[in-house]
Design a protein around this motif. Sequence first.
Motif, PDB file in Angstrom:
ATOM      1  N   ILE A 389       1.002  -1.181  -0.082  1.00 17.93           N
ATOM      2  CA  ILE A 389       0.096   0.047  -0.114  1.00 17.93           C
ATOM      3  C   ILE A 389       0.736   1.342  -0.260  1.00 17.93           C
ATOM      4  CG2 ILE A 389      -0.338   0.025   2.676  1.00 17.93           C
ATOM      5  CD1 ILE A 389      -3.210   0.947   2.000  1.00 17.93           C
ATOM      6  N   THR A 390       0.341   2.560  -0.436  1.00 15.34           N
ATOM      7  CA  THR A 390       0.879   3.497  -0.495  1.00 15.34           C
ATOM      8  C   THR A 390       0.122   4.563  -0.419  1.00 15.34           C
ATOM      9  OG1 THR A 390       2.582   5.239  -1.518  1.00 15.34           O
ATOM     10  CG2 THR A 390       1.329   3.933  -3.072  1.00 15.34           C
ATOM     11  N   PHE A 391       0.304   5.786   0.427  1.00 21.34           N
ATOM     12  CA  PHE A 391      -0.939   6.837   0.626  1.00 21.34           C
ATOM     13  C   PHE A 391      -0.076   8.173   0.012  1.00 21.34           C
ATOM     14  CE2 PHE A 391      -2.180   4.071   3.922  1.00 21.34           C
ATOM     15  CZ  PHE A 391      -3.372   4.385   4.448  1.00 21.34           C
ATOM     16  N   ASP A 392      -1.309   8.979  -0.743  1.00 19.97           N
ATOM     17  CA  ASP A 392      -0.863  10.249  -1.356  1.00 19.97           C
ATOM     18  C   ASP A 392      -0.788  11.237  -0.116  1.00 19.97           C
ATOM     19  OD1 ASP A 392      -0.652  12.442  -2.614  1.00 19.97           O
ATOM     20  OD2 ASP A 392      -2.306  12.031  -3.796  1.00 19.97           O
ATOM     21  N   ARG A 393       0.303  11.369   0.346  1.00 16.71           N
ATOM     22  CA  ARG A 393       0.463  12.434   1.460  1.00 16.71           C
ATOM     23  C   ARG A 393       0.086  13.877   1.148  1.00 16.71           C
ATOM     24  NH1 ARG A 393       3.987   9.347   5.123  1.00 16.71           N
ATOM     25  NH2 ARG A 393       4.833   7.802   4.013  1.00 16.71           N
ATOM     26  N   LYS A 394      -0.372  14.217   0.021  1.00 21.96           N
ATOM     27  CA  LYS A 394      -0.916  15.535  -0.516  1.00 21.96           C
ATOM     28  C   LYS A 394      -2.018  15.671  -0.475  1.00 21.96           C
ATOM     29  CE  LYS A 394       3.491  16.775  -2.754  1.00 21.96           C
ATOM     30  NZ  LYS A 394       4.043  17.305  -4.185  1.00 21.96           N
ATOM     31  N   ALA A 395      -3.011  14.486  -0.289  1.00 24.72           N
ATOM     32  CA  ALA A 395      -4.280  14.584  -0.462  1.00 24.72           C
ATOM     33  C   ALA A 395      -4.916  15.113   0.947  1.00 24.72           C
ATOM     34  CB  ALA A 395      -4.901  13.208  -0.711  1.00 24.72           C
ATOM     35  N   ASP A 396      -6.176  15.582   0.978  1.00 20.84           N
ATOM     36  CA  ASP A 396      -6.772  16.067   2.104  1.00 20.84           C
ATOM     37  C   ASP A 396      -7.523  14.842   2.754  1.00 20.84           C
ATOM     38  OD1 ASP A 396      -6.217  18.640   1.338  1.00 20.84           O
ATOM     39  OD2 ASP A 396      -7.919  18.952   0.239  1.00 20.84           O
ATOM     40  N   THR A 397      -7.544  13.755   2.003  1.00 22.25           N
ATOM     41  CA  THR A 397      -8.428  12.654   2.729  1.00 22.25           C
ATOM     42  C   THR A 397      -7.516  11.399   2.519  1.00 22.25           C
ATOM     43  OG1 THR A 397      -9.843  12.363   0.940  1.00 22.25           O
ATOM     44  CG2 THR A 397     -10.792  13.531   2.326  1.00 22.25           C
ATOM     45  N   PRO A 398      -7.366  10.557   3.388  1.00 22.41           N
ATOM     46  CA  PRO A 398      -6.669   9.237   3.393  1.00 22.41           C
ATOM     47  C   PRO A 398      -6.974   8.648   1.902  1.00 22.41           C
ATOM     48  CG  PRO A 398      -7.417   9.325   5.605  1.00 22.41           C
ATOM     49  CD  PRO A 398      -8.055  10.524   4.820  1.00 22.41           C
ATOM     50  N   GLN A 399      -6.059   8.816   1.144  1.00 23.73           N
ATOM     51  CA  GLN A 399      -6.237   7.800  -0.332  1.00 23.73           C
ATOM     52  C   GLN A 399      -5.220   7.387  -0.670  1.00 23.73           C
ATOM     53  OE1 GLN A 399      -7.047  10.972  -3.540  1.00 23.73           O
ATOM     54  NE2 GLN A 399      -7.832  11.890  -1.912  1.00 23.73           N
ATOM     55  N   GLY A 400      -4.803   6.686  -1.788  1.00 24.30           N
ATOM     56  CA  GLY A 400      -3.845   6.124  -2.260  1.00 24.30           C
ATOM     57  C   GLY A 400      -3.858   4.943  -3.123  1.00 24.30           C
ATOM     58  N   TYR A 401      -2.953   3.843  -3.255  1.00 21.97           N
ATOM     59  CA  TYR A 401      -3.019   2.764  -3.969  1.00 21.97           C
ATOM     60  C   TYR A 401      -2.682   1.599  -3.333  1.00 21.97           C
ATOM     61  CZ  TYR A 401      -4.241   5.817  -7.640  1.00 21.97           C
ATOM     62  OH  TYR A 401      -4.774   7.115  -8.687  1.00 21.97           O
ATOM     63  N   PHE A 402      -3.041   0.247  -3.645  1.00 22.23           N
ATOM     64  CA  PHE A 402      -2.397  -0.931  -3.070  1.00 22.23           C
ATOM     65  C   PHE A 402      -2.591  -1.926  -4.012  1.00 22.23           C
ATOM     66  CE2 PHE A 402      -6.832  -1.515  -2.087  1.00 22.23           C
ATOM     67  CZ  PHE A 402      -7.151  -2.644  -2.140  1.00 22.23           C
TER      68      PHE A 402
END
Length: 657
Positions: A389-402
Amino acid sequence: MKHSGILFAIIVAISALCMTSCGGAKLATADAQMARGEYFDASKTYRKIYNKLKRDERSKRGEVAYKMGEAHRKLGQYARASAAYQNAIRYGYPEDKAQLYLAQMLQADGKYAQAARAFEEYLMLHPESEEASTGLDGAVLAQRLKEHPTRYVVKNAKLFNSRRADFAPMFNGDVLYFTTTNEKVRGDARSEITGMKRSDIWMVKKNEQGQWQRPEAVDGDLNSEMDEGIMSFSPDGSLMYLTKALRSPSSNTGVEIFTSQRSDAAWSAPVKFEITSDTISSYGHPAVSPDGQWLYFTSDMPGKGGKDIWRINLNERVGSLENLGDDINTAGNEEFPYMLTDSIMIFSSDGHPGLGGLDLFQAALQPDGSWIVSNMGTPLNSPGDDFGITFDRKADTPQGYFSSNRGDARGYDHLYSFELPDLKIRLEGYVTDLEEEPIEGAVVRIVGTDGSNQRTTTRPDGSFSFPLQRGISYAMMAGARGFLNARQEFSTDTAETDAEYGIDFMLASLSKPNIVENIFYDYDKATLRPESTEALDELVTLLKDNPNITIEMTSHTDRHGTAEYNIDLSNRRAKSVVDYLIAAGISPDRLKYQGFGKSRPKTVTKRVNRLFPQFNEGDELTEEFILALPEEADRDAADQINRRTEFNVLSVDYNMQ
């Protein structure tokens, strides 16, 4: 359990057994392929051998079926693996592990009830088995997690996925890197493990409009004809740590960690990163902590069993190597660490109770050095393998890809997006007068214990709305020109679900009588009945919220009885209300009372018309009007409407003179 996505993290220590029956060399070939971790080739070879065996060769069919199940298990082909293990058991294969692996494959295929029974059967033979106990706990937990999913929204990232395996995404700034075995990777050789091309590292960027473009291979000398992938980056994004597979026809598959430097947009050829002098163990799945101090990774060095998660201090490597311990590592496999913060790690495991295969777990580091581990639930986790998994640290809400191989019978991994959207908690309401007529332009304020302070005005229909937060207590006030203020308090609950709340305000008029509903008296008496308490207490609150007003309580009767009698009765009833208000702490100076008997019949309003549609708005319910009604029920209803308690605002400057 393993799967095709973990292409170069598979380390096998099984010795090749040379058999002389069932075609001799072919079985030896399959065993040797398994020993080298070439599971795809081995599964095909075992299948050919199995199909050539006669049904009465039960012992041989059982053994080959078991080994075929092992190959499919390593590839993450759970339905095929469970069928093979079932055949092994049917043909009397003597190794009890077949029953355990069958249970695990049923669980990984989402067949939790069957898996639980299979685990229980194995535990009857091996009650001390930690692996089976954990599996049984996971099968029970999985059913509960499916019934209570989290708010995460998961979608297949179709733009990024090929027809082969794509997995282990990782953000580096605005660029998303991932590992792929698509048909355009460098080199023509196909992996003996999966039958796919050997993996490369690709990336995907956004255009000026913020839209993702199509994936492309990274520039530079990073990729080769060997397997590269599963990477992490230094905090400044200039140094990549990656996993690289080393293959030799004469040795088992192993992996090591390498580094690559970025120069402009290109990445240099990988250089081996030395962790220890141990050349037998494998090291992969690097994860750099956000502060750049620690490198977390997966290794089969002696530890809890299977693969464990370790870490090493990048500033002081010598003597800093440490196993993360029993809170994280189990007898199973713990892999794909990802440091969300310096104290929150997400990793994948098949050793902690879960839905099957590899599940994603979150671990929070405590002040005493221990970790609290929790399953991340569905839909992030599935019966298959969920990892990387990886999180988009610039996003306002927890989101990313796995990555996950859910729903793919071939065991191929694909990229999925995830997002935890903001909770949609709203307050909707209306402001009306006591006759339920909407008040446009009324001011509504709401103050929360979280420090929030919002203000709005009502729409033409008297409606208003506010966004809220969960688990907060709020105080609200509504007011409008020509009306008294009204106040209410309420709290939102702490549930992780969207919610809508409804709060309505009914404002008392400064210029006309205000009816007080639900005040009841004993028949032919002025004694207040107990069911009047709620309405009276609301009136007390209104007077306390508006400390500068004085009022006159009025009482009205129906047409029955003499005028003198009704004046006296209504006067005593109005006084009863005033006495209650005084007892509740309202100053007598602010209160007057007056009984009007039957001298002021009610005029039908919109509210009265809604409650009693047999009367038209504007009808005055005089004795003459009532006697003209043909139905006794209608006459009784008119009398009921006339029997009422009201108050009029006399002044708004009490204690201001």
